[in-house]
Each structure stands twice: as structure tokens, then as C-alpha cells.
Design a protein around this motif. Structure first.
Motif, PDB file in Angstrom:
ATOM      1  N   ARG A   1      46.161  33.155  50.285  1.00  0.00           N
ATOM      2  CA  ARG A   1      45.101  33.113  49.306  1.00  0.00           C
ATOM      3  C   ARG A   1      44.986  34.491  48.715  1.00  0.00           C
ATOM      4  NH1 ARG A   1      39.601  30.887  51.908  1.00  0.00           N
ATOM      5  NH2 ARG A   1      39.168  31.267  49.786  1.00  0.00           N
ATOM      6  N   PRO A   2      44.582  34.335  47.355  1.00  0.00           N
ATOM      7  CA  PRO A   2      44.131  35.374  46.757  1.00  0.00           C
ATOM      8  C   PRO A   2      42.967  36.348  47.439  1.00  0.00           C
ATOM      9  CG  PRO A   2      44.370  33.689  45.234  1.00  0.00           C
ATOM     10  CD  PRO A   2      44.342  33.136  46.464  1.00  0.00           C
ATOM     11  N   MET A   3      43.131  37.625  47.472  1.00  0.00           N
ATOM     12  CA  MET A   3      42.310  38.512  48.069  1.00  0.00           C
ATOM     13  C   MET A   3      40.927  38.695  47.570  1.00  0.00           C
ATOM     14  SD  MET A   3      42.471  42.064  50.278  1.00  0.00           S
ATOM     15  CE  MET A   3      42.745  43.429  48.835  1.00  0.00           C
ATOM     16  N   GLU A   4      39.760  38.494  48.400  1.00  0.00           N
ATOM     17  CA  GLU A   4      38.451  38.623  47.800  1.00  0.00           C
ATOM     18  C   GLU A   4      37.627  39.259  48.813  1.00  0.00           C
ATOM     19  OE1 GLU A   4      35.924  34.873  48.738  1.00  0.00           O
ATOM     20  OE2 GLU A   4      37.793  34.094  48.817  1.00  0.00           O
ATOM     21  N   GLY A   5      36.308  39.617  48.120  1.00  0.00           N
ATOM     22  CA  GLY A   5      35.647  40.284  49.059  1.00  0.00           C
ATOM     23  C   GLY A   5      35.567  41.817  49.041  1.00  0.00           C
ATOM     24  N   ALA A   6      34.428  42.319  49.684  1.00  0.00           N
ATOM     25  CA  ALA A   6      34.175  43.728  49.657  1.00  0.00           C
ATOM     26  C   ALA A   6      34.614  44.308  51.047  1.00  0.00           C
ATOM     27  CB  ALA A   6      32.416  44.005  49.748  1.00  0.00           C
TER      28      ALA A   6
ATOM     29  N   ALA B   1      39.573  36.798  41.841  1.00  0.00           N
ATOM     30  CA  ALA B   1      40.335  37.269  42.860  1.00  0.00           C
ATOM     31  C   ALA B   1      41.695  38.147  42.616  1.00  0.00           C
ATOM     32  CB  ALA B   1      40.370  36.192  43.983  1.00  0.00           C
ATOM     33  N   LEU B   2      42.115  38.758  43.641  1.00  0.00           N
ATOM     34  CA  LEU B   2      43.307  39.360  43.514  1.00  0.00           C
ATOM     35  C   LEU B   2      44.478  38.346  44.100  1.00  0.00           C
ATOM     36  CD1 LEU B   2      44.623  42.285  42.811  1.00  0.00           C
ATOM     37  CD2 LEU B   2      44.580  42.761  45.362  1.00  0.00           C
ATOM     38  N   PRO B   3      45.416  38.077  43.162  1.00  0.00           N
ATOM     39  CA  PRO B   3      46.657  37.405  43.392  1.00  0.00           C
ATOM     40  C   PRO B   3      47.352  38.195  44.355  1.00  0.00           C
ATOM     41  CG  PRO B   3      46.668  38.039  41.222  1.00  0.00           C
ATOM     42  CD  PRO B   3      45.264  38.439  41.555  1.00  0.00           C
ATOM     43  N   ALA B   4      48.311  37.244  45.183  1.00  0.00           N
ATOM     44  CA  ALA B   4      49.474  37.739  45.846  1.00  0.00           C
ATOM     45  C   ALA B   4      50.584  38.095  45.057  1.00  0.00           C
ATOM     46  CB  ALA B   4      49.686  36.899  47.128  1.00  0.00           C
ATOM     47  N   GLU B   5      50.934  37.156  43.984  1.00  0.00           N
ATOM     48  CA  GLU B   5      52.134  37.282  43.405  1.00  0.00           C
ATOM     49  C   GLU B   5      51.907  38.356  42.027  1.00  0.00           C
ATOM     50  OE1 GLU B   5      50.180  34.704  43.807  1.00  0.00           O
ATOM     51  OE2 GLU B   5      51.186  32.934  43.792  1.00  0.00           O
ATOM     52  N   PRO B   6      53.016  39.103  41.971  1.00  0.00           N
ATOM     53  CA  PRO B   6      52.873  40.224  41.030  1.00  0.00           C
ATOM     54  C   PRO B   6      52.869  39.827  39.857  1.00  0.00           C
ATOM     55  CG  PRO B   6      54.324  40.885  42.722  1.00  0.00           C
ATOM     56  CD  PRO B   6      53.928  39.546  43.147  1.00  0.00           C
TER      57      PRO B   6
ATOM     58  N   ARG C   1      46.262  38.959  34.836  1.00  0.00           N
ATOM     59  CA  ARG C   1      44.864  39.351  35.238  1.00  0.00           C
ATOM     60  C   ARG C   1      44.843  40.654  35.964  1.00  0.00           C
ATOM     61  NH1 ARG C   1      45.101  33.660  38.719  1.00  0.00           N
ATOM     62  NH2 ARG C   1      46.225  33.169  37.006  1.00  0.00           N
ATOM     63  N   PRO C   2      45.099  41.791  35.385  1.00  0.00           N
ATOM     64  CA  PRO C   2      45.145  43.294  35.968  1.00  0.00           C
ATOM     65  C   PRO C   2      43.878  43.501  36.337  1.00  0.00           C
ATOM     66  CG  PRO C   2      45.511  43.433  33.791  1.00  0.00           C
ATOM     67  CD  PRO C   2      45.790  41.866  34.111  1.00  0.00           C
ATOM     68  N   TRP C   3      42.710  43.112  35.957  1.00  0.00           N
ATOM     69  CA  TRP C   3      41.317  43.302  36.086  1.00  0.00           C
ATOM     70  C   TRP C   3      40.785  42.859  37.554  1.00  0.00           C
ATOM     71  CZ3 TRP C   3      42.704  39.789  32.468  1.00  0.00           C
ATOM     72  CH2 TRP C   3      42.516  38.294  32.693  1.00  0.00           C
ATOM     73  N   THR C   4      41.629  41.976  38.011  1.00  0.00           N
ATOM     74  CA  THR C   4      41.189  41.467  39.380  1.00  0.00           C
ATOM     75  C   THR C   4      41.410  42.702  40.339  1.00  0.00           C
ATOM     76  OG1 THR C   4      43.565  40.707  39.797  1.00  0.00           O
ATOM     77  CG2 THR C   4      41.894  38.991  38.751  1.00  0.00           C
ATOM     78  N   ILE C   5      42.200  43.641  40.256  1.00  0.00           N
ATOM     79  CA  ILE C   5      42.555  44.802  40.991  1.00  0.00           C
ATOM     80  C   ILE C   5      41.033  45.405  41.256  1.00  0.00           C
ATOM     81  CG2 ILE C   5      43.256  47.322  41.191  1.00  0.00           C
ATOM     82  CD1 ILE C   5      45.804  46.179  39.783  1.00  0.00           C
ATOM     83  N   PHE C   6      40.228  45.373  40.303  1.00  0.00           N
ATOM     84  CA  PHE C   6      38.819  45.894  40.655  1.00  0.00           C
ATOM     85  C   PHE C   6      37.674  44.646  40.915  1.00  0.00           C
ATOM     86  CE2 PHE C   6      34.820  47.321  38.784  1.00  0.00           C
ATOM     87  CZ  PHE C   6      34.545  48.529  39.427  1.00  0.00           C
ATOM     88  N   SER C   7      37.787  43.671  40.204  1.00  0.00           N
ATOM     89  CA  SER C   7      36.810  42.326  40.352  1.00  0.00           C
ATOM     90  C   SER C   7      36.917  41.953  41.829  1.00  0.00           C
ATOM     91  CB  SER C   7      37.206  41.433  39.112  1.00  0.00           C
ATOM     92  OG  SER C   7      38.286  40.819  39.348  1.00  0.00           O
ATOM     93  N   TYR C   8      38.010  41.817  42.474  1.00  0.00           N
ATOM     94  CA  TYR C   8      38.089  41.274  43.586  1.00  0.00           C
ATOM     95  C   TYR C   8      37.119  41.692  44.563  1.00  0.00           C
ATOM     96  CZ  TYR C   8      40.057  44.600  46.506  1.00  0.00           C
ATOM     97  OH  TYR C   8      40.302  45.700  47.443  1.00  0.00           O
TER      98      TYR C   8
ATOM     99  N   ILE D   1      38.530  29.111  37.377  1.00  0.00           N
ATOM    100  CA  ILE D   1      37.587  30.058  37.304  1.00  0.00           C
ATOM    101  C   ILE D   1      37.975  31.095  38.472  1.00  0.00           C
ATOM    102  CG2 ILE D   1      35.225  30.444  37.734  1.00  0.00           C
ATOM    103  CD1 ILE D   1      35.840  28.927  35.175  1.00  0.00           C
ATOM    104  N   PHE D   2      37.920  30.479  39.752  1.00  0.00           N
ATOM    105  CA  PHE D   2      37.705  31.662  40.847  1.00  0.00           C
ATOM    106  C   PHE D   2      39.064  32.480  40.912  1.00  0.00           C
ATOM    107  CE2 PHE D   2      37.948  33.079  45.377  1.00  0.00           C
ATOM    108  CZ  PHE D   2      36.589  33.714  45.455  1.00  0.00           C
ATOM    109  N   ASN D   3      39.885  31.963  40.725  1.00  0.00           N
ATOM    110  CA  ASN D   3      41.467  32.855  40.993  1.00  0.00           C
ATOM    111  C   ASN D   3      41.305  33.828  39.882  1.00  0.00           C
ATOM    112  OD1 ASN D   3      41.992  31.441  43.231  1.00  0.00           O
ATOM    113  ND2 ASN D   3      43.758  30.093  42.244  1.00  0.00           N
ATOM    114  N   TRP D   4      40.705  33.908  38.928  1.00  0.00           N
ATOM    115  CA  TRP D   4      40.467  34.832  37.820  1.00  0.00           C
ATOM    116  C   TRP D   4      39.740  36.079  38.151  1.00  0.00           C
ATOM    117  CZ3 TRP D   4      43.788  34.948  33.417  1.00  0.00           C
ATOM    118  CH2 TRP D   4      44.576  33.813  33.314  1.00  0.00           C
TER     119      TRP D   4
END
Length: 307
Positions: free
Chosen positions: A145-150, A61-66, A72-79, A56-59
Motif C-alpha cells: 500500500r502507498p504510505m500514508e499518515g503522520a 499517499a506516497l506510492p511504492a513504485e518510483p 506525483r512528486p508532491w506526495t513526498i510531502f502530502s502523505y 483520488i486517495f493515491n494522489w
């Protein structure tokens, strides 16, 4: 909250129309409530926390691996609206409210959301570049860790607000207040120090967000509006299925323009409440810095006299 020379304070109401600050905080809160609801479901079902993170959560947050980012390209915005901890959420939202309130109070509602989004997008780009270009971080990419937060968007808003009014003072009851630039400098130095750690990617992302916030504000002061395309896109998306509403909004804007347009050129031999209200409405829509020198002087005089 604070003071700025020559400004007559107005209250930003919670339900005010086009309140970008309330909008950003509301979206972030909704995302947090949704993710937490799913987390509770996993916990009560006896499912391991690690499965919730991966499924769930990693979908969000922004992953470190290309390679993961491609799926999951939407994470560029959702994170930038995603927070895993309640204290992280509260801290970020309080600071966003503090800096965002000042920015909207001085410039109106137009620039806050674009600055926040630019900061988040640029921060995402630099996070990915940082963790994938330096060998010491590449070797640890599996534990980053995947990047998260404002954080990146918040830093953009903080630096943009400071560039606009560096001597704006918060907590004026404490020895005359703390200049805004001091608080922002502390934020910047904390992230700068974190570059020498496994969290370097996130720290660089925050600093990059701050830099784009500075560039955005410098562009505004030159007369450019980097957020115009965002407003156009927003307007097109939300009104393409409702042409009637679009027409009504145009009429309302024309009426507002007619009401405010002549104000800078209208002779006002004495102070009037109507004139003050017109200028305060103009500040609400376009910000304090849209006023002419004559209008600023008028408001300053009005604040010292009883109408």
C-alpha cells in the motif's frame, strides 16, 4: 499532562500565535475532511471504493513504485498529512498532541514543525529505498500500500522530545508517572517488530523518522538549528506580497528582544511578579532550556513562594 523538575507550567492556548502544534493538527484535519468529502461523494454516487482509491486517495499517499512517484512528486510531502481512517487519524493526532505539547512546553514553538517535517521527509526516503532494494519486497511491490499518515513525523517528534527530557513523567497520578523514555521505547519496538512483514517499508520509515528526530535534538543541544531554513522559507513565502506586515513584525520582534534581552543581567533583590512574567514570556518564545541557571533558580524559588 506531566512533570519536569524545575519547570513552571504554562498553558498552550488553542489560538496562540505561532502555535506549530495546532497548525500541524489543523492542516491534517483539513486534508482528512477534504478527502472524506470526496469519498462520501463517490459512495453516494454508487461509484466503487476502488475507483476512489486509485483516482483520488493515491494522489495524496506516497506510492511504492518510483515510476508513479515521478508523476506525483508532491506526495513526498502530502502523505504525512493524509489518513484514510478516522481511528488512524485520531490516534496519530492524540500522540502528536501529547509529545508536541511537551516539546513546545520545554522549548517553545520554534522546533516542532521542522522536526515533524524532517521526520516525514526522511521517512519517505527510507520507505522508497526499503521497498525497492530488498527482493522479497520488490516481488510484492504491487500489493504494498502507498504510505500514508503522520507516523514518521510523529516518531521524529517523540524521539526528539524524549532525547530532550527522557525523565519527563506523564500521568503523574499513576505511581509517580511513566517516564517518557518508556513510552517511546514501546513505539520503537513495535515498529522494529513490523520489519518482518509486508509493512516493512512503513516500519523502517518510522524508525528513520525517529533517528532524524534524535539527530535534530542533538544538533540543537550543540547550538545548531536545522530548522532555520524552513523558518526563512516560510517567512519569505508568506510575506513577499505584504512588505508592510513584514516591517511591523520586525518592529514587534525588536520590541520583544528589548523587553527580554536585559532580563538575565538585571539584578533582582526580591521576587516580583513582573520578573516572573518576563521569564514565562521568554519560555513561551524560546523554551525552558533558553533560561540561564540563575533564571531557572529564580523561577523555582518563585514557584515555592507567594508573590
Amino acid at each position: 499532562m506531566g512533570t519536569f523538575p524545575g519547570q513552571k507550567k504554562r498553558t498552550i492556548l488553542l489560538g496562540a500565535e505561532n502555535n506549530a502544534l495546532v497548525g500541524l493538527i489543523s492542516v491534517t484535519a483539513v486534508v482528512f475532511v477534504f478527502i472524506t468529502f470526496l469519498r462520501i461523494g463517490y459512495y453516494l454516487s454508487g461509484i466503487d471504493e476502488s475507483l476512489f482509491i486509485t483516482q483520488i486517495f493515491n494522489w495524496f499517499a506516497l506510492p511504492a513504485e518510483p515510476t508513479k512517484l515521478l508523476s506525483r512528486p508532491w506526495t513526498i510531502f502530502s502523505y504525512m498529512f493524509t489518513h484514510s481512517g478516522v481511528w488512524q487519524l485520531i490516534s496519530n493526532m492524540l500522540w502528536l498532541w501529547a509529545f508536541g505539547y511537551i516539546l513546545q512546553d520545554l522549548m517553545g514553538n520554534r522546533h516542532l514543525a521542522p522536526i515533524f517535517i524532517y521526520g516525514g521527509l526522511v521517512g519517505a526516503f527510507f520507505f522508497l529505498i526499503t521497498v525497492n532494494i530488498f527482493p522479497v519486497l520488490q516481488q510484492q511491490i504491487n500489493i504494498i500500500r502507498p504510505m500514508e499518515g503522520a507516523g514518521a513525523g510523529l516518531m521524529a517528534v517523540a524521539v526528539a522530545t524524549t532525547a530532550l527530557a527522557p525523565n519527563y513523567r506523564i500521568f503523574p497520578m499513576l505511581m509517580g508517572g511513566i517516564p517518557l523514555w518508556v513510552l517511546t521505547l514501546i513505539f520503537v519496538l513495535i515498529d522494529y517488530a513490523l520489519i518482518a512483514s509486508v509493512g516493512a517499508g512503513t516500519a523502517v520509515a518510522h524508525l528513520a523518522g525517529g533517528f532524524i528526530g534524535l539527530m535534530y535534538m542533538k544538533a540543537v543541544q550543540r547550538g545548531a538549528d536545522w530548522g532555520e531554513w524552513m523558518h526563512q522559507l516560510y517567512h519569505w513565502f508568506f510575506h513577499m506580497f505584504d512588505p508592510k506586515k513584514d516591517a511591523q513584525q520586525r518592529k514587534q520582534k525588536e520590541k520583544l528582544h528589548y523587553k527580554q534581552g536585559p532580563a538575565p543581567f538585571k539584578a533582582t533583590p526580591k521576587l516580583t511578579q513582573q520578573r516572573v512574567d518576563e521569564l514565562l514570556d521568554k519560555i513561551s518564545v524560546h523554551g525552558y532550556h533558553s533560561l540561564s541557571d540563575e533564571e531557572k533558580a529564580f523561577l523555582k524559588k518563585a514557584s515555592n513562594e507567594e508573590l
